[in-house]
Each structure stands twice: as C-alpha cells, then as structure tokens.
Design a protein around this motif. Structure first.
Motif: not given
Ligand code: 6R9
Length: 677
Positions: A433-434, A532, A437, A331-332, A285
């Motif tokens: 949100w995740w 974040d 990592e 990762i999703t 990533t």
């Molecule tokens: C799973 C995934 C991570 C970053 C994360 C944040 C953003 C992910 C979110 C969200 C707001 C949500 N993010 N889910 N922001 N609401 N439901 O996306 O992993 O590609 O590593 O991105 O995405 O900023 O820190 P990844």
C-alpha cells in the motif's frame, strides 16, 4: 462531506464481508535466499532511531559526495534528505553495474505482436543508448539540469532510456501516462513549463497499431493557447527507420529521433552530480480539485528508498528476472519497473499491450519465455485474468518465488486465486500500500519475516510509523476495530518534496488537517495525511478501505471526480455534473456521471455520447463513464449542495436512505426509476 459518506457506506459493507483471515507463511526455500531475514530491522527502524536509521538505505547507493545532514527540517513540512550529498540517478541505475554485469540483460522488451522478437537490452547497451540520447537532449535540444521535459511515451524500452537520459543530465522528466489524451498532456506541459515534448509515432494495444503522434499535435496546440510554446517535439519510432503514424510531422517542430541520433553515435556524457534534494521527476496525479498535482520527487532520498524497498520487499537479486505489469506512466512503473529494479541491477521486463490479448495465456507465456521469477501486478489485472482463464497458469512452465499486489484493496478470494493458481502455492505475496506522493511502499510485509494475511497490506514498512486518527483527531489504537484516517507520523526519504509550483496546496492538502503547530520545525508536529481510510488489526496489520476524498480508483488508477465533472461542464448544454463511483467486478470502481441541463436545452439523441466523449478527450479513455445519466435536477441539500451520496447509492443499486431533508426529495424517486428500472 457528501463524498466521504459514499466511501463509508460501501466500505462498511466490505468490512463486514471480509472476515479476519488466516496467516500464510513463506516457504523455507524462500527464506533461505531472501535479502532480508533479520527481524531486528524493525528495531533498528523504531521511532527512537529516526531519522538515522535511513542511513542504511542511502548506503545502497554510490555518492559523488557523501551527505552531511540526514534530514533537514528547517523548511517544514518540505523535508530535505541527505543534504550535502551529490548523486546521479542514471549512474546508480546503469554505470555502476558495468564492472560486473555489463553483459546482463537490464531490460527485456516484449512487443505485442506475437511474431516480433523480444528485445534484450544489456546494461552495456543501455549505457550506450542512454549516453547517446543524453547527448541529443543536451546538444540538440539545449537541455540542462533543472529544465523540465514532458514525456508522453507508451510502454517501450525507449521510455526508461529517455528517463535515464534526462536523469543523467539532471533534467526533470514528467512522464504522462500514454493512454492520456493530448489535452491532459497539454495541462501537464503547461504546469511543468516544458518546452520539449518527447513522444512516439505509434504503439500496439489490443491488436491495433495506434497513432500516438496525433496526441502530440493536440497537446502542442492546447498548450500554445495557454501560453506555453513547445519548440521541439522528439518522435521516437516504434519501428526505427519507419514512420508508423498517419499524422504527418510538423516541419521545424517535430524531429524523428532516429534521424537525429546518428550524429551522437559513440557520444559519452559524464553524469551530472546532482544535489540529493534536486528534483528527479514530476508525476502528476489526481486530487480533490480539477487540476492535477505535479508531485515532485527528489533524487537522493527517492532513489535510496526505492532501491531499498526493491531489495528488501521485492527481494530482487541481480540474478532475478523481475516483471512489474504496471505502466511506467504511473508511479508504480517509475519506482518498481525503472528506478528501484535498475538500482539493484535486476533484469526488468517492459511489455507492450494488455495482459489479456491475444489470449488469456499471454502473461504466463511471457513468464515462461523469460523465466520471470518475481511478478508484480494489480488486483484489477488479477481479477481479469482469473475471469478469462482461471486454469491458464497451469498450462505454462514458470515458477514465481515472489508476487506483489498494488493499487487497490484485493478481495481475499482473489488473493487466494493469485496465491494458488498464479503462484502455484510456491510464491510469497506482498500487498503493498502506497501512493504517487509517497514514492515507495508505506505498508507491506517483509516477505521472509512477516506472514501474509489476505486482504491486509501488513504493518508499516521499517521506518514508516502509521497512526490512525478519527475525524476529531483522536488516535484510534491498534485493534480498535474502527476505521479512521491513516497518517504517517514521520517523514521518510521516498516522500515527495512538494507539489510543483504550489507549496501552499501541498501543505493544505497533506499536512494541515492533523498538524499540531503550523510554526513548528519539528517533524513530530506534522503527520502526513494519506487520504485513505484504514483499520488496524490487533496484530498491527493495516487493512486499507479506500479513499476518503473525491478520488475514484478505477483499475488501480486514480481519477479525480472533479476532473471528470469539469470536463462534462465544458459541454454547452450541461449545467451541473456529479460523478460517483460504482462497484465493478474487474475494475474495482467505475465512474457514473450525472448531468443536468441548462434552461432551454432538451435531452437529444447523442447528448449522452457527446458528454462521454468530452470526458475522454479531456482525460483519456480510462475516465470514460460507465453511463451518463441526464437528469432533470440533482438531489440537493437545502443549502444547494449536490448529494453525491444519494446518487452513489442509486448507481450501486442500494437504498438511498433517508432523503426527506433534501430540498427536492421527489427527484430521488424519478432518478431511481431511471437508474434502477
Ligand atoms: C501506488 C499507487 C494511491 C491510492 C491509495 C489507495 C490505493 C494503493 C493499495 C491501495 C489498498 C493497496 N491503494 N495501493 N489500496 N491496498 N495495496 O497505487 O499510487 O496511483 O497514487 O494511488 O491507491 O487508495 O491512496 P496511486
């Protein structure tokens, strides 16, 4: 940090714009069938009960040997979960379901061309195919537990089959997103030390059968220059028995899987019992430097976490048809198309192509055809589908009980369209949100227990204890109404173990900032920094505002500004490069790229194009800048730092603010005229 200021400027406006929202409640019908309806789960997962609360997650899996230590912190902050346990991920995702569900569909494959039939792979067929391919990996490639293999596969059933075959042997897979370029693939081959690359000849996207094999040639060539020889390239065929790429095979190096596989028909390979803490896969990533990080995920802890969250947050039952639209290259897809859903015996959908081709109804037609009842996608896809076909969902006969949004913040307005039109007012929504990592969800509602609030992810998951610090390290209490850096107070089983080959970077980047004592072996001293910014409402719901670092979220995909800048700097004319995020109505953000030239070089026709192509070659089309601005000079501080905040404001049609303290304030006007006209 200049980059941080950009986030603060634009996010502050979002905060003003998004008023507190009303709650939406799940229907009685949803609650009646839900896997998790017991509110006491939050008590059982209170910090006082940490880490033993996570035993319940481990117990969703089958173990060869049960673990003796739930959490070993002796190598803090590299946490080890379920130590002493032996487990196999492929066994848990396939073999153990055969007794009761062998005839149930494990994977529905949806090809892009409308004329082609869907493929329905039962658990029994999946078992056979995983075994045969595992035999090939072991006996033809000589792979064994602990070896790394790079996968550069598109969205086809062969991708989960390949991952599970690796997992069966304890081989660590590293799947590179199919849309990444050969060069990007090469970097990951070199970093992971793979000597086998697994790819496919071709795949469909937007009506074109793309030659994908050509990327493997670039990858091998670039990797060889960096001292890493790939000795075998395994090429799956999109149409078995027919080679569909224009790029020829390289003799001795390239092997068509379908030619080699018949030798292994009927082979059965015992799953290798792996230590719980053995790595299952790497997922690269973007971070704050030009070099992507290989996030190393464990076998036992990771699988326990994604199985539990698939069961309790995704609410998957074996009789459900579950469709997560993400690409398995992210990762999703790993957690919530492959490992989580298969661990709980779902039917999971793998689809080729894009949601908006050949028409705006594609997603809803697939849902109708397969009777999908759990749907999982990202705000960028929801925005695009809403734009091209706001009325489309009504034309199709499907019923979702549950929907997920992931990857970036969702605007309440978009959330409501998702709820009313896509979910037809019947489905619950979880905003999860995740991060790459974290392996699985950090914040989300439990859908039968907590109400939904548009624009908020919800509280920490059971056992995930969030804490928001300001820049000075003070805790911002619940309802403080201020944004801060959101951290997690405790480890959890799904968390990555380290950055592959770079423990120091892992500690520095994720733990150093708020660590209370670098010598400590106590997890309480090591809050995990997510990167974040977030605010916590009085009800404990978390709203994520965006990144505090140099990462841009384009269509829910993480791109490092430094990676894009490094690619631009490879162009001989370019002296300096700066990337800033620009708001985009569908994608969320897009990168704008500013470059200045080396002395002696003049702007010429095609230069902007050349820079843009360099970025696409190095990373892939998803990183393509919205615009390449060739500027005479960059706005700089007196100490010579490029003021990205100023460039960001100009690109977003905002006021650049006070620039009088810059070393070269005049350049700002010149750039403004160029950018804003
Ligand atoms: C799973 C995934 C991570 C970053 C994360 C944040 C953003 C992910 C979110 C969200 C707001 C949500 N993010 N889910 N922001 N609401 N439901 O996306 O992993 O590609 O590593 O991105 O995405 O900023 O820190 P990844």
């Amino acid at each position: 940090m200049a980059e941080k200021e950009i986030v603060e400027t634009s996010e502050a406006q979002i905060a003003v714009h998004w008023q507190e929202e009303a709650y939406f409640h799940p229907s009685a019908r949803f609650i009646a069938q839900a896997n998790m309806t017991d509110e006491a789960i939050y008590d059982r997962f209170r910090l006082e009960n940490f880490p033993n609360c996570f035993k319940a997650y481990a117990d969703l899996l089958d173990w060869y040997e049960y673990w003796h230590t739930i959490l070993d912190t002796s190598d803090a902050p590299c946490w080890k979960w379920f130590v002493g346990g032996k487990i196999n991920a492929a066994y848990n995702c396939v073999d153990r379901h055969l007794a009761r569900h062998k005839n149930k569909t494990a994977i529905h494959f949806v090809p892009e061309p409308m004329g082609e039939k869907y493929e329905h792979i039962t658990y029994q067929t999946l078992y056979v195919r995983v075994n045969e391919f595992a035999a090939l990996l072991r006996d033809f490639c000589g792979l064994k537990a602990g070896d790394r293999v790079t996968l550069h596969l598109p969205m086809v059933a062969e991708l989960p089959i390949t991952m599970l075959a690796c997992a069966r042997l304890g081989v660590i897979h590293s799947q590179v997103f199919g849309g990444f370029s050969g060069q990007a693939c090469a970097d990951r081959i070199v970093d992971s030390g793979s000597r086998v690359l697994i790819t496919m000849d071709a795949y469909w996207r937007g009506g074109t059968l793309l030659d994908h094999k050509k990327n493997a040639d670039v990858a091998c060539e670039v990797a060889a220059k960096q001292g890493r020889a790939v000795d075998k390239v395994l090429v799956w065929q999109r149409y078995p028995g027919k080679y569909s790429a224009a790029t020829p095979l390289v003799p001795d190096r390239d092997h068509v899987v379908n030619d080699v596989l018949p030798k292994y028909y009927g082979a059965r390979i015992d799953p290798v019992p792996m230590p719980a803490e053995a790595p299952l896969f790497l997922m690269y990533t973007s971070g704050t430097t030009g070099k992507p990080k290989g996030c190393q995920h464990s076998t036992g802890g990771y699988l326990a976490y994604v199985a539990a969250t698939s069961k309790y947050v995704q609410d998957i039952h074996p009789e459900d048809v579950y469709w997560c639209m993400a690409d398995i290259g992210w990762i999703t897809g790993h957690s919530y198309i492959v490992y989580g859903p298969l661990a709980v015996c779902a039917s999971t959908v793998v689809y080729e192509g894009v949601p908006t081709f050949p028409d705006a109804g594609r997603s809803w037609r697939i849902a109708q055809d397969l009777d999908v009842n759990i749907f999982h996608t990202a705000p960028t896809a929801i925005r695009a589908l809403r734009k091209i076909g706001p009325e489309e969902p009504r034309k199709y006969n499907y019923h979702f009980k549950h929907m997920t949004t992931v990857g970036e913040p969702i605007e309440p307005e978009v959330w409501r369209w998702y709820y009313n039109e896509v979910g037809k007012g019947e489905a619950v929504i979880v905003d999860t949100w995740w991060q790459t990592e974290t392996g699985g969800f950090l914040c989300s509602t439990l859908p039968a227990i907590k109400p939904m609030k548009p624009g908020s992810a919800g509280p920490g998951m059971p056992g995930i204890h969030t804490i928001i610090y300001d820049d000075e390290g003070h805790v911002l209490p619940q309802g403080a109404g201020k944004a801060g850096n959101i951290c997690i107070q405790n480890p959890w089983p799904g968390a990555f173990q380290t950055i592959w080959g770079d423990r120091e970077r892992y500690v520095r980047q994720y733990y150093e900032r708020y660590c209370k004592d670098p010598q400590s072996k106590d997890w309480r001293d090591w809050p995990y920094l997510t990167g974040d910014a977030a605010v916590e409402a009085p009800d404990g719901y978390i709203r994520i505002l965006g990144r505090i670092d140099d990462v841009i979220n384009v269509s829910g995909h993480r791109l490092g500004t430094k990676e894009i800048e490094s690619a631009a700097l490879m162009v001989p004319e370019v002296a300096e490069a700066a990337v800033v995020p620009v708001a985009h109505e569908i994608k969320g953000k897009e990168p704008d790229l500013y470059v200045s030239l080396k002395p002696g070089f003049e702007v010429h026709d095609g230069l902007a194009r050349k820079v843009s192509d360099a970025v696409c070659d190095a990373i892939g089309k998803i990183a393509k800048p919205r615009k390449v601005w060739i500027v005479k000079d960059m706005p700089k501080t007196r100490s010579g730092k490029i003021m990205r905040r100023v460039l960001g404001a100009l690109s977003n049609n905002q006021d650049a603010g006070d620039v009088t303290t810059l070393a070269n304030p005049d350049i700002v006007d010149e750039i403004r005229r160029m950018v804003q006209g």
